[in-house]
Scaffold this motif. Structure first.
Motif, PDB file in Angstrom:
ATOM      1  N   SER A 282      -5.506 -10.014  -1.719  1.00  0.00           N
ATOM      2  CA  SER A 282      -5.694  -8.617  -1.320  1.00  0.00           C
ATOM      3  C   SER A 282      -4.354  -7.971  -0.972  1.00  0.00           C
ATOM      4  CB  SER A 282      -6.647  -8.539  -0.124  1.00  0.00           C
ATOM      5  OG  SER A 282      -6.101  -9.188   1.009  1.00  0.00           O
TER       6      SER A 282
ATOM      7  N   GLN B  77       0.978  -4.281  -5.653  1.00  0.00           N
ATOM      8  CA  GLN B  77       1.035  -3.836  -7.043  1.00  0.00           C
ATOM      9  C   GLN B  77       0.523  -2.415  -7.226  1.00  0.00           C
ATOM     10  OE1 GLN B  77      -1.162  -7.420  -8.530  1.00  0.00           O
ATOM     11  NE2 GLN B  77       0.515  -7.571  -9.994  1.00  0.00           N
ATOM     12  N   ASP B  78       0.135  -1.744  -6.151  1.00  0.00           N
ATOM     13  CA  ASP B  78      -0.351  -0.373  -6.266  1.00  0.00           C
ATOM     14  C   ASP B  78       0.742   0.534  -6.827  1.00  0.00           C
ATOM     15  OD1 ASP B  78      -0.761   2.486  -4.706  1.00  0.00           O
ATOM     16  OD2 ASP B  78      -2.652   1.556  -5.317  1.00  0.00           O
TER      17      ASP B  78
ATOM     18  N   ARG C 270      -2.468  -7.341  -4.286  1.00  0.00           N
ATOM     19  CA  ARG C 270      -3.002  -6.162  -4.989  1.00  0.00           C
ATOM     20  C   ARG C 270      -2.453  -4.871  -4.383  1.00  0.00           C
ATOM     21  NH1 ARG C 270      -7.802  -9.424  -4.950  1.00  0.00           N
ATOM     22  NH2 ARG C 270      -8.363 -10.087  -7.063  1.00  0.00           N
ATOM     23  N   GLU C 271      -2.319  -4.853  -3.060  1.00  0.00           N
ATOM     24  CA  GLU C 271      -1.709  -3.677  -2.431  1.00  0.00           C
ATOM     25  C   GLU C 271      -0.240  -3.544  -2.831  1.00  0.00           C
ATOM     26  OE1 GLU C 271      -2.372  -3.077   1.738  1.00  0.00           O
ATOM     27  OE2 GLU C 271      -4.246  -4.219   1.696  1.00  0.00           O
TER      28      GLU C 271
ATOM     29  N   ARG D  53       4.144  -2.520   5.935  1.00  0.00           N
ATOM     30  CA  ARG D  53       2.693  -2.689   5.781  1.00  0.00           C
ATOM     31  C   ARG D  53       2.109  -3.550   6.892  1.00  0.00           C
ATOM     32  NH1 ARG D  53      -1.645  -3.822   6.215  1.00  0.00           N
ATOM     33  NH2 ARG D  53      -3.345  -4.087   4.703  1.00  0.00           N
TER      34      ARG D  53
ATOM     35  N   GLU E 161       1.325   3.685  -6.619  1.00  0.00           N
ATOM     36  CA  GLU E 161       1.817   4.767  -5.766  1.00  0.00           C
ATOM     37  C   GLU E 161       2.399   4.263  -4.451  1.00  0.00           C
ATOM     38  OE1 GLU E 161      -1.329   7.520  -5.222  1.00  0.00           O
ATOM     39  OE2 GLU E 161      -1.485   8.045  -7.358  1.00  0.00           O
ATOM     40  N   ASN E 162       1.654   3.374  -3.751  1.00  0.00           N
ATOM     41  CA  ASN E 162       2.062   2.946  -2.413  1.00  0.00           C
ATOM     42  C   ASN E 162       2.564   1.504  -2.358  1.00  0.00           C
ATOM     43  OD1 ASN E 162       1.161   5.469  -1.384  1.00  0.00           O
ATOM     44  ND2 ASN E 162      -0.946   4.679  -1.359  1.00  0.00           N
ATOM     45  N   GLY E 163       2.669   0.851  -3.493  1.00  0.00           N
ATOM     46  CA  GLY E 163       3.097  -0.544  -3.503  1.00  0.00           C
ATOM     47  C   GLY E 163       4.597  -0.699  -3.679  1.00  0.00           C
TER      48      GLY E 163
END
Length: 446
Positions: free
Chosen positions: A10, A16-17, A13-14, A50, A19-21
């Motif tokens: 999880s 790899q975002d 995945r964040e 984060r 926009e925000n990763g």
């Protein structure tokens, strides 16, 4: 699958975002363009923001764990140590197909296809390391019966790779190489994805029964399940009484319920209590020796008690059982590189026909051990160790030890620490004034 994989994935995945990763883009290294990469300090900065981490060392540690579990990898350094640096070093995310939760135990056939495929390609870019060449030659001998199929699969994968775009080919090759770097690391390198230190379901599978045996087993399982439905459960009163007896038995060994002797180490600077109750001592205290008579668990979990039991069984010429049980316990927590060698040593010493310290186990347990020897692991001898512990040590060796002169001599020679007297107790005999009396005296003066 372990819950820790869900937590790590999880977070990845964040990362790899879009926009925000973590910012992923084509990076320039001298005159070379490296596609789909990100820098180390970008990732460390993202983790600190984060996860609200104040110290960059903690963020680097978290990034190293993710890297060693194969969720991303250093670009161009797949053959080196999987570590993260807080600088401009380049890294690339691993595709979810190669995540640890998807591939727990890759087959040797997949590994040998990968190695042979690399041997067919440009040796300057895809050349095999020394340990990979040794693995390829070893697996080639083991899989000689299906080597033609392996060659055909490798050649087909090489042919399909030629039709891909150059950028996609670079990314795919690095991801595959990083995957095998995590699951088949070089010798002496850390491997976070080795077999977990607890038995899997396959470790407890017994010999395959015949059709008649399966029918009988199914009928027995139905009968057992039907009996469980009507089986009387333990009463609350009986459970409470058992718990009360347990507390009464062990209360005198609780240092917070009974004052430790000779002094309380939590209230004084006297280390005598820790010295007398160290893990290994020549002469135990009387309280410690008496506890060994409560149960075999109290005896074998105490290092000194276990040594005394071993010495007694050695005098009785029956110490092979405790030695085998200790060897299996050490096997479970030993290094993965020595498991195969250690399994053979234990088998030759305790279970092989004519072994120097052969133990006495039944035929069914021996059949299970022989079946597990085909795929040696940390838990190959668990059934045999359980048989030795419950039927030989617990019901035979332990009662004889408690009744023996050896144990009685231990009790007779045991230390009896006495509570130290206080030679100076200034103000201890006088009565302290109460707060109420002191307050009334002040008001009377006013």
């Amino acid at each position: 699958r372990p819950l820790v994989f869900d937590k790590m994935e999880s977070l990845v995945r964040e990362m790899q975002d879009p926009e925000n990763g973590v910012p992923v883009r084509s990076q320039k290294l001298f005159l070379t363009s490296i596609p789909s990469a990100f820098m180390g300090y970008d990732m460390i900065e993202w983790l600190m923001e984060r996860l609200n981490i104040e110290d960059s060392v903690e963020a680097i540690h978290m990034a190293n764990l993710l890297c060693q579990h194969g969720y991303f990898f250093p670009v161009g350094e797949c053959n080196k140590n999987l570590s993260v640096k807080d600088d401009s070093s380049l890294y690339r995310f691993q595709t979810p197909y190669y995540w640890a939760s998807q591939n727990h135990s890759p087959e040797n056939s997949e590994y040998v296809i990968y190695l042979y495929k690399r041997s067919l390609r440009n040796k300057q870019k895809h050349g095999l390391e020394e340990y990979e060449l040794e693995a390829l030659s070893r697996l080639k001998r083991q899989m000689a019966h299906k080597w033609e199929f392996i060659v055909m699969q490798a050649e087909e994968q090489v042919r399909l790779a030629k039709d891909r775009k150059k950028g996609d080919k670079i990314v795919t090759d690095s991801q595959e190489r990083a995957y095998w770097r995590a699951y088949r690391p070089p010798p002496s390198f850390l491997n976070c994805l080795e077999q977990p230190p607890f038995p899997t379901n396959s470790s407890w599978i017994s010999l395959a029964p015949s059709s008649n045996q399966r029918d009988d087993s199914a009928g027995a399982s139905c009968t057992t399940a039907s009996g469980q439905l009507v089986r009387a459960r333990i009463k609350v009163s009986v459970a409470a009484e058992t718990l009360q007896q347990h507390c009464a038995t062990y209360s005198e060994y609780d240092p917070f319920l009974h004052t430790p002797q000779p002094s309380n180490p939590w209230l004084s600077d006297d280390p005598t209590y820790w010295i007398l109750n160290a893990a290994a001592v020549e002469v135990p205290t009387e309280k410690r020796a008496k506890r060994w008579a409560i149960s075999i668990e109290d005896l074998v979990t105490d290092q000194t008690g276990l040594q005394e039991l071993t010495n007694y069984l050695r005098k009785e010429y029956s110490h092979e059982n405790i030695r085998f049980w200790l060897a299996t316990n050490q096997l479970r927590s030993g290094p993965a590189s020595k498991i195969l060698h250690r399994v053979q040593e234990i088998y030759q010493e305790f279970l092989a026909p004519g072994a120097p310290c052969e133990i006495n186990i039944d035929g069914r347990t021996m059949d299970i051990v022989q079946h597990e020897m085909k795929r040696p692991s940390r838990f190959t001898f668990d059934k045999a160790a359980e048989h030795v512990y419950n039927l030989l040590l617990k019901k035979d060796c332990y009662p004889r030890f408690v009744r023996s002169d050896h144990y009685k001599q231990l009790l007779a020679n045991a230390l009896q620490p006495c509570q130290k007297k206080r030679f100076f107790s200034f103000g201890a005999t006088g009565k302290k004034k109460s707060i109420v009396a002191a307050t009334s005296g002040v008001s009377g003066i006013g």
